[in-house]
Enzyme design. Structure first.
Site, short mmCIF file in Angstrom:
data_model
loop_
_atom_site.label_atom_id
_atom_site.label_comp_id
_atom_site.label_asym_id
_atom_site.label_seq_id
_atom_site.Cartn_x
_atom_site.Cartn_y
_atom_site.Cartn_z
N LYS A 149 0.86 -1.20 0.00
CA LYS A 149 0.00 0.00 0.00
C LYS A 149 0.88 1.24 0.00
O LYS A 149 2.04 1.20 0.46
CB LYS A 149 -0.95 0.01 1.19
CG LYS A 149 -0.29 -0.01 2.59
CD LYS A 149 0.20 1.34 3.09
CE LYS A 149 0.93 1.23 4.41
NZ LYS A 149 1.64 2.45 4.84
N ASP A 199 -2.75 -1.49 9.91
CA ASP A 199 -2.86 -1.50 8.45
C ASP A 199 -3.52 -2.77 7.90
O ASP A 199 -3.83 -2.84 6.72
CB ASP A 199 -1.47 -1.38 7.80
CG ASP A 199 -0.96 0.05 7.81
OD1 ASP A 199 -1.77 0.99 7.97
OD2 ASP A 199 0.27 0.24 7.67
P1 ATP Z 1 4.55 -0.77 9.99
O1 ATP Z 1 4.53 0.68 9.59
O2 ATP Z 1 3.17 -1.36 10.15
O3 ATP Z 1 5.44 -1.07 11.17
P2 ATP Z 1 5.92 -1.28 7.48
O4 ATP Z 1 4.93 -1.16 6.42
O5 ATP Z 1 6.84 -0.11 7.63
O6 ATP Z 1 5.16 -1.60 8.82
P3 ATP Z 1 6.64 -4.09 7.36
O7 ATP Z 1 7.34 -4.65 6.18
O8 ATP Z 1 5.25 -4.53 7.61
O9 ATP Z 1 6.81 -2.54 7.29
O10 ATP Z 1 7.57 -4.45 8.63
C1 ATP Z 1 7.36 -3.91 9.90
C2 ATP Z 1 7.85 -4.87 10.97
O11 ATP Z 1 7.02 -6.02 10.96
C3 ATP Z 1 9.28 -5.36 10.73
O12 ATP Z 1 10.01 -5.09 11.90
C4 ATP Z 1 9.16 -6.87 10.56
O13 ATP Z 1 10.14 -7.61 11.27
C5 ATP Z 1 7.78 -7.21 11.13
N1 ATP Z 1 7.09 -8.26 10.35
C6 ATP Z 1 6.38 -9.25 10.89
N2 ATP Z 1 5.87 -10.05 9.96
C7 ATP Z 1 6.27 -9.58 8.77
C8 ATP Z 1 6.06 -10.01 7.43
N3 ATP Z 1 5.33 -11.10 7.13
N4 ATP Z 1 6.62 -9.26 6.46
C9 ATP Z 1 7.33 -8.15 6.77
N5 ATP Z 1 7.57 -7.72 8.02
C10 ATP Z 1 7.05 -8.43 9.03
#
Ligand code: ATP
Length: 283
Positions: free
Chosen positions: A10, A137
């Site tokens: 997203k 999210d």
């Molecule tokens: P957010 O802003 O919700 O924290 P993001 O969009 O910046 O997330 P993500 O890739 O979702 O980034 O990763 C955020 C955190 O979630 C990371 O520290 C990661 O270790 C953890 N995480 C847990 N499960 C997953 C997954 N299936 N894929 C990616 N990250 C994951």
């Protein structure tokens, strides 16, 4: 039984927040859309086992309850008293901790798949409500359509789709902690967005109105700690992007280009500057 689900990233076309709830989490006022950069999630159930496993092709991600996909399995298992074993395999394409909702997209994909496999008959609205405890999210990622997202992230109003413009996403090589950024929000100093104008611009196909109303109130917070954000934005705008802004809490920055040729030029130029650059489109 096995199911394959696509888990798209997203971006936040608009990201604003008006206050903090008593539990400390922000109230959201966001416009989100999904793009064709996606993880691929396979979900397989085993009637003769109760074991749950999650495997990813990324060396950095946890495979236990810290993985949002693992949490998604357990929520449905316990709520609907399902005893099957479940094996989830995730092919990661969305950069991790990038502000692109990769973990939430994976969790939402698992929920959609298990809803089908176990014939739970849950509507997308019901799945979204259940999913909020995983991450703010995840409810949005259940739908993956352009939406106005409010509340803790659980109120999803589908709105007119974002046009199929080219979007260049650049992920600088820095790690941003979402909780650290959210803790720094000073509500007296936020420059609020006109989210209504953004939604109107989308429905009226009025690009100047829509572009003018886009923004992310968290951008100055992340950019203060990481100058790469503003450097990328300046570069994108100087290369002809119609809009350039940060997604989520960062560090990914995206540029919208109405012309594909301009987006390609931008992608090539940014590659020398940033090692992860993706040319995508809104779904
Ligand atoms: P957010 O802003 O919700 O924290 P993001 O969009 O910046 O997330 P993500 O890739 O979702 O980034 O990763 C955020 C955190 O979630 C990371 O520290 C990661 O270790 C953890 N995480 C847990 N499960 C997953 C997954 N299936 N894929 C990616 N990250 C994951």
């Amino acid at each position: 039984m096995i199911m394959l689900e696509k888990a798209p990233a997203k971006i936040n076309l608009g990201l604003d927040t008006s206050f903090r709830y008593a539990d400390g989490s922000p109230q959201w006022n966001m416009v989100m859309t999904s793009v064709d950069l996606a993880d691929y999630v396979s979900v397989q159930t085993y009637p003769n086992s109760t074991h749950v496993s999650v495997a990813t092709d990324s060396g950095f991600l946890p495979n236990d309850q810290r993985n949002l996909a693992y949490q998604a399995v357990h929520i449905l298992k316990s709520r609907f008293h399902q005893t099957d074993g479940v094996r989830v395999k995730i092919k990661k394409q969305i950069p991790v901790a990038a502000g692109l909702g990769g973990g939430s997209a994976d969790a939402a994909a698992v929920l959609r798949a298990l809803n089908q496999i176990w014939s739970l008959g849950l509507s997308l609205d019901e799945l979204a409500k259940i999913s909020l405890t995983i991450d703010s999210d995840v409810p949005y990622c259940i739908y993956n359509q352009t939406a106005h997202v409010t509340g803790h992230g659980e109120q999803i109003d589908l709105i007119d789709p974002f046009p199929h413009y080219s979007i260049v996403i650049a992920k600088p090589k820095i790690s941003v902690s979402t909780p650290v950024i959210l803790r720094q929000i000073d509500y007296d100093k936020l420059n609020h967005l006109k989210i209504d104008q953004l939604i109107e611009g989308l429905s009226q196909r009025d690009d100047p109105k829509m572009f003018a109303a886009m923004g992310n109130v968290l951008e100055p917070i992340t950019a203060k700690a990481y100058p790469e954000i503003n450097e990328l934005k300046t570069k994108m705008l100087s290369l002809g992007a119609d809009v350039a802004q940060m997604s989520g809490t960062g560090p990914s920055v995206f540029a919208i280009c109405r012309k594909l040729s301009r987006a390609k030029r931008l992608q090539n130029s940014l590659r020398g500057f940033c090692n992860e650059v993706y040319l995508v489109r809104a779904l």
